[in-house]
Design an enzyme around this catalytic site. Sequence first.
Site, PDB file in Angstrom:
ATOM      1  N   GLU A 104       0.831  -1.205   0.000  1.00 26.18           N
ATOM      2  CA  GLU A 104       0.000   0.000   0.000  1.00 26.18           C
ATOM      3  C   GLU A 104       0.863   1.251   0.000  1.00 26.18           C
ATOM      4  O   GLU A 104       1.922   1.279   0.631  1.00 26.18           O
ATOM      5  CB  GLU A 104      -0.895   0.010   1.242  1.00 26.18           C
ATOM      6  CG  GLU A 104      -1.938  -1.085   1.198  1.00 26.18           C
ATOM      7  CD  GLU A 104      -2.891  -1.068   2.383  1.00 26.18           C
ATOM      8  OE1 GLU A 104      -4.086  -1.214   2.156  1.00 26.18           O
ATOM      9  OE2 GLU A 104      -2.443  -0.902   3.525  1.00 26.18           O
ATOM     10  N   CYS A 153       3.518   8.537   0.865  1.00 24.89           N
ATOM     11  CA  CYS A 153       4.054   7.697   1.935  1.00 24.89           C
ATOM     12  C   CYS A 153       4.392   6.340   1.308  1.00 24.89           C
ATOM     13  O   CYS A 153       3.505   5.586   0.905  1.00 24.89           O
ATOM     14  CB  CYS A 153       2.962   7.579   3.003  1.00 24.89           C
ATOM     15  SG  CYS A 153       3.443   6.686   4.442  1.00 24.89           S
ATOM     16  N   CYS A 181       6.459  -6.500   7.953  1.00 28.87           N
ATOM     17  CA  CYS A 181       7.515  -5.870   8.755  1.00 28.87           C
ATOM     18  C   CYS A 181       7.932  -6.822   9.863  1.00 28.87           C
ATOM     19  O   CYS A 181       7.107  -7.550  10.411  1.00 28.87           O
ATOM     20  CB  CYS A 181       6.992  -4.567   9.361  1.00 28.87           C
ATOM     21  SG  CYS A 181       8.252  -3.615  10.242  1.00 28.87           S
ATOM     22  N   CYS A 191       5.988  -3.937  16.297  1.00 29.06           N
ATOM     23  CA  CYS A 191       5.423  -2.971  17.249  1.00 29.06           C
ATOM     24  C   CYS A 191       3.969  -3.382  17.519  1.00 29.06           C
ATOM     25  O   CYS A 191       3.221  -3.657  16.580  1.00 29.06           O
ATOM     26  CB  CYS A 191       5.457  -1.561  16.658  1.00 29.06           C
ATOM     27  SG  CYS A 191       7.108  -1.039  16.158  1.00 29.06           S
ATOM     28  N   CYS A 243       0.866  -1.546  15.682  1.00 26.97           N
ATOM     29  CA  CYS A 243       0.906  -1.270  14.236  1.00 26.97           C
ATOM     30  C   CYS A 243       0.303  -2.414  13.429  1.00 26.97           C
ATOM     31  O   CYS A 243       0.615  -3.588  13.656  1.00 26.97           O
ATOM     32  CB  CYS A 243       2.356  -1.037  13.808  1.00 26.97           C
ATOM     33  SG  CYS A 243       2.540  -0.762  12.036  1.00 26.97           S
ATOM     34  N   ASN A 261      -3.973   5.737  15.814  1.00 30.89           N
ATOM     35  CA  ASN A 261      -5.062   5.372  14.903  1.00 30.89           C
ATOM     36  C   ASN A 261      -5.475   3.949  15.240  1.00 30.89           C
ATOM     37  O   ASN A 261      -4.658   3.036  15.157  1.00 30.89           O
ATOM     38  CB  ASN A 261      -4.597   5.429  13.444  1.00 30.89           C
ATOM     39  CG  ASN A 261      -4.290   6.845  13.023  1.00 30.89           C
ATOM     40  OD1 ASN A 261      -5.053   7.764  13.308  1.00 30.89           O
ATOM     41  ND2 ASN A 261      -3.156   7.041  12.380  1.00 30.89           N
ATOM     42  N   CYS A 271      -1.386   6.557   9.716  1.00 31.50           N
ATOM     43  CA  CYS A 271      -0.140   5.916  10.149  1.00 31.50           C
ATOM     44  C   CYS A 271      -0.437   4.609  10.855  1.00 31.50           C
ATOM     45  O   CYS A 271      -1.293   4.550  11.720  1.00 31.50           O
ATOM     46  CB  CYS A 271       0.576   6.789  11.172  1.00 31.50           C
ATOM     47  SG  CYS A 271       1.226   8.272  10.494  1.00 31.50           S
TER      48      CYS A 271
HETATM   49  N1  SAH Z   1       9.058   1.438  10.421  1.00 28.31           N
HETATM   50  C1  SAH Z   1       9.174   2.849  10.314  1.00 28.31           C
HETATM   51  C2  SAH Z   1       8.214   3.499   9.316  1.00 28.31           C
HETATM   52  C3  SAH Z   1       6.793   3.016   9.263  1.00 28.31           C
HETATM   53  S1  SAH Z   1       5.635   3.450  10.519  1.00 28.31           S
HETATM   54  C4  SAH Z   1       9.027   3.494  11.676  1.00 28.31           C
HETATM   55  O1  SAH Z   1       8.688   2.816  12.623  1.00 28.31           O
HETATM   56  O2  SAH Z   1       9.314   4.690  11.794  1.00 28.31           O
HETATM   57  C5  SAH Z   1       5.336   5.156  10.408  1.00 28.31           C
HETATM   58  C6  SAH Z   1       4.896   5.774  11.744  1.00 28.31           C
HETATM   59  O3  SAH Z   1       3.576   5.349  12.132  1.00 28.31           O
HETATM   60  C7  SAH Z   1       5.805   5.390  12.896  1.00 28.31           C
HETATM   61  O4  SAH Z   1       6.135   6.542  13.618  1.00 28.31           O
HETATM   62  C8  SAH Z   1       4.935   4.475  13.757  1.00 28.31           C
HETATM   63  O5  SAH Z   1       5.322   4.505  15.085  1.00 28.31           O
HETATM   64  C9  SAH Z   1       3.561   5.048  13.511  1.00 28.31           C
HETATM   65  N2  SAH Z   1       2.452   4.145  13.778  1.00 28.31           N
HETATM   66  C10 SAH Z   1       2.429   2.804  13.688  1.00 28.31           C
HETATM   67  N3  SAH Z   1       1.212   2.325  14.017  1.00 28.31           N
HETATM   68  C11 SAH Z   1       0.437   3.387  14.323  1.00 28.31           C
HETATM   69  C12 SAH Z   1      -0.927   3.546  14.698  1.00 28.31           C
HETATM   70  N4  SAH Z   1      -1.741   2.500  14.809  1.00 28.31           N
HETATM   71  N5  SAH Z   1      -1.372   4.791  14.931  1.00 28.31           N
HETATM   72  C13 SAH Z   1      -0.568   5.870  14.770  1.00 28.31           C
HETATM   73  N6  SAH Z   1       0.713   5.783  14.388  1.00 28.31           N
HETATM   74  C14 SAH Z   1       1.213   4.559  14.169  1.00 28.31           C
END
Ligand code: SAH
Length: 351
Positions: free
Chosen positions: A103, A116, A123, A127, A130, A301, A343
Amino acid sequence: MKLSIVRSINTKRYPSLIGQSIEDLETLSTSLGEPSFRGRQLFDWIYRKKVDDFTKMTDIPKLLQDKLKGYPFHPLNILKTNSSSSKETQKYLLTTKNGMTIESVLMIKKDRATICLSTQVGCAVDCSFCATAKMGFVQNLSVGEIIDQYFQLERLSDTKITNVVFMGMGEPFLNYKNSIAAAKLLNHEKGINLGARRITISTAGIIDKIKKFTNERHPFRLAVSLNGSNHDQRLKIMPITKNQSFQNLLEAIKTYTNQSRKRITIEYVLIEGINNSKKDSLKLIEILSQIKCKLNVIPYNEINSIYKRPTEERIHVFLNPFKNASFPVTVRWSKGQDIDAGCGQLATNIK
Ligand code: SAH
């Protein structure tokens, strides 16, 4: 026997041209019996003029056009487009040649159009907040697959892309070589020529790669997803903290800002009851006051998980102490949540 040979010749897969560097295209030209400057002409057509039809390449001789016929331009195909109700956010589903889906998101605001980009299918960082993490790690994207997202979205949306963030699916620093090569191609002055300050690479905090990025002195912007105000708290939601300690991460960030003299973006996903107390605000102010940075708060989110987004009021309570902070603070009232394009909401192929 003969038949299988014929079949293997017919199905020979030529590499896509998008993703190849100027040197790669020079080598390709010479391998096809042409002078290397033809490679530079091809680079100009593909990346600066953004032409993906050999017959329109007026200074490329017909003979070379014919030799190149089997080479596809695009490593990706578009499967689906989704616009959020505000039309400011569009999510695109693309497929790789081996059938994986990824995506990409396009966000349009006034005269800024930010894409983006995804760097991996799935991944490995895991986390807990995410959506991409739920897919597990599937595969790295090639250089071409990373920048073709740019070409395809620009064409489909008919919008000139002004900014690129490596914040889609995946961890760019666990696909370091391809992510950096993709950023260089976006930035190449003879090609797309997107300013380095308009290209941001975001990492979950892979310390040895932050050090490598620092030592290699890349001109692109760096963002780090800190997401916690102390080691134990971060460890709970980002298991990589186990091997990438909070303290070591901060040290690597400081070294980066000192050596590059650039401001780093610190991202902080704000999750109710996890990292949004007043104590967290104060601790963050203390830590970040020592770093040349900008703080970007991303209210969580919601995805299918145990976590909750703080209410707007709670978000403001968290932000209040930052009024007198020595660094700028922005809030990403994430766009496109209605189409799961905010995000951390990017995920495909979840079983
Ligand atoms: N792996 C990289 C880039 C992808 S995530 C990183 O971690 O920076 C992009 C951003 O979205 C990151 O800052 C991550 O912490 C955030 N993110 C992930 N899941 C999220 C969610 N459910 N709500 C808001 N931000 C989120």
